[in-house]
Design an enzyme around this catalytic site. Structure first.
Site, PDB file in Angstrom:
ATOM      1  N   ARG A 183       0.858  -1.201   0.000  1.00  0.00           N
ATOM      2  CA  ARG A 183       0.000   0.000   0.000  1.00  0.00           C
ATOM      3  C   ARG A 183       0.897   1.255   0.000  1.00  0.00           C
ATOM      4  O   ARG A 183       0.652   2.203  -0.741  1.00  0.00           O
ATOM      5  CB  ARG A 183      -0.905  -0.042   1.233  1.00  0.00           C
ATOM      6  CG  ARG A 183      -1.832   1.163   1.399  1.00  0.00           C
ATOM      7  CD  ARG A 183      -2.808   0.882   2.536  1.00  0.00           C
ATOM      8  NE  ARG A 183      -3.367   2.072   3.158  1.00  0.00           N
ATOM      9  CZ  ARG A 183      -4.492   2.667   2.764  1.00  0.00           C
ATOM     10  NH1 ARG A 183      -5.160   2.205   1.731  1.00  0.00           N
ATOM     11  NH2 ARG A 183      -4.957   3.726   3.406  1.00  0.00           N
ATOM     12  N   HIS A 206      -7.829   8.159   2.780  1.00  0.00           N
ATOM     13  CA  HIS A 206      -7.394   8.944   3.936  1.00  0.00           C
ATOM     14  C   HIS A 206      -8.376  10.088   4.159  1.00  0.00           C
ATOM     15  O   HIS A 206      -8.723  10.793   3.213  1.00  0.00           O
ATOM     16  CB  HIS A 206      -5.998   9.534   3.698  1.00  0.00           C
ATOM     17  CG  HIS A 206      -4.904   8.535   3.788  1.00  0.00           C
ATOM     18  ND1 HIS A 206      -3.662   8.734   3.209  1.00  0.00           N
ATOM     19  CD2 HIS A 206      -4.830   7.318   4.395  1.00  0.00           C
ATOM     20  CE1 HIS A 206      -2.894   7.683   3.457  1.00  0.00           C
ATOM     21  NE2 HIS A 206      -3.580   6.814   4.166  1.00  0.00           N
ATOM     22  N   TYR A 215       3.991  10.306   2.242  1.00  0.00           N
ATOM     23  CA  TYR A 215       4.602   9.682   1.064  1.00  0.00           C
ATOM     24  C   TYR A 215       5.450  10.658   0.263  1.00  0.00           C
ATOM     25  O   TYR A 215       6.338  10.242  -0.462  1.00  0.00           O
ATOM     26  CB  TYR A 215       3.536   9.029   0.186  1.00  0.00           C
ATOM     27  CG  TYR A 215       2.815   7.937   0.928  1.00  0.00           C
ATOM     28  CD1 TYR A 215       3.482   6.767   1.302  1.00  0.00           C
ATOM     29  CD2 TYR A 215       1.488   8.077   1.325  1.00  0.00           C
ATOM     30  CE1 TYR A 215       2.849   5.776   2.034  1.00  0.00           C
ATOM     31  CE2 TYR A 215       0.843   7.090   2.049  1.00  0.00           C
ATOM     32  CZ  TYR A 215       1.533   5.947   2.406  1.00  0.00           C
ATOM     33  OH  TYR A 215       0.909   4.973   3.133  1.00  0.00           O
TER      34      TYR A 215
END
Length: 231
Positions: A183, A206, A215
């Protein structure tokens, strides 16, 4: 006695997730087989959490629209992610074999499945319907502790975790890799490919974009993952 305490609030962990390169992902996939390989391809190709992948029902996969509907296990809202074209055919073949198992279960007097959110009371026959069956069923039938009914649950996560551990070892990858790593890698690779953070946030489900921001720190670029105009 007046003790003055200078309490410092603990900082949230800035722990960066482990991310694999695309080559590492495909190397691990190469060392997996069967249902385990299909599941890891699905997790990496869609950004699903392991629990979401295992909880998928037949009706959640929309081959025509090339999408997967991810139902929130808490019953709030669902989100949509892509169905990777490269596994669509493989998934169809997989579902054909799952359907045969389901039909055999029905003939033996089983074939019911656990339904969420009191749907079982509302639609008493729905638990036998093909569309409600798990995409990744367990290889054996067991007694459901909730209802006492003998039925087939979804695949247990430990069987995938075990197969993955072995594949990572065989691939010679020196990183701490779990199912969730795919993921993380999905999100990072999308950002590397130039997709905007809001799109990635939606695909991951999210609630807050701040969660997705982690990220951008993983990307192998300088400050705030912004590319210099000079480059």
């Amino acid at each position: 006695l007046d003790l003055k305490v200078d309490a410092v609030r603990a900082k949230k962990s800035k722990h960066l997730p482990t991310v694999l390169t695309k080559d590492e992902v495909f190397l691990i996939i190469k060392h997996l087989s069967g249902v385990h390989q299909l599941l890891i391809k699905l997790l990496y190709g869609t950004g699903l959490r392991l629990s979401e992948g295992l909880s998928l029902r037949v009706k959640d996969i929309d081959f025509a629209q090339k999408q997967i509907i991810v139902r929130d296990t808490k019953g709030n809202e669902s989100r949509v992610t892509m169905l990777p074209e490269s596994i669509a055919e493989e998934l169809k073949i997989h579902l054909q074999s799952v359907k045969i198992i389901h039909q055999q279960d029905l003939q033996k007097g089983y074939g019911s499945v656990y339904l969420p959110f009191a749907l079982e009371r509302k639609y008493p026959r729905a638990k036998y319907d093909w569309i409600w069956q798990f995409v990744f069923p367990s290889s054996n039938i067991s007694k459901d502790p909730r209802s006492g009914e003998v039925r087939r649950h979804h695949l247990h996560e430990s069987s995938l975790q075990k197969a993955l551990k072995q594949a990572v070892r065989q691939a010679g990858i020196q990183k701490k890799v779990g199912c969730h790593t795919f993921r993380h890698s999905f999100a990072t690779h999308l950002l590397q490919d130039g997709y905007d953070i809001r799109t990635v946030q939606e695909l991951l489900g999210h609630k807050d974009v701040k969660t997705t921001m982690i990220y951008t720190h993983v990307l192998n670029r300088g400050g705030k993952a912004v590319r210099s105009p000079l480059d």
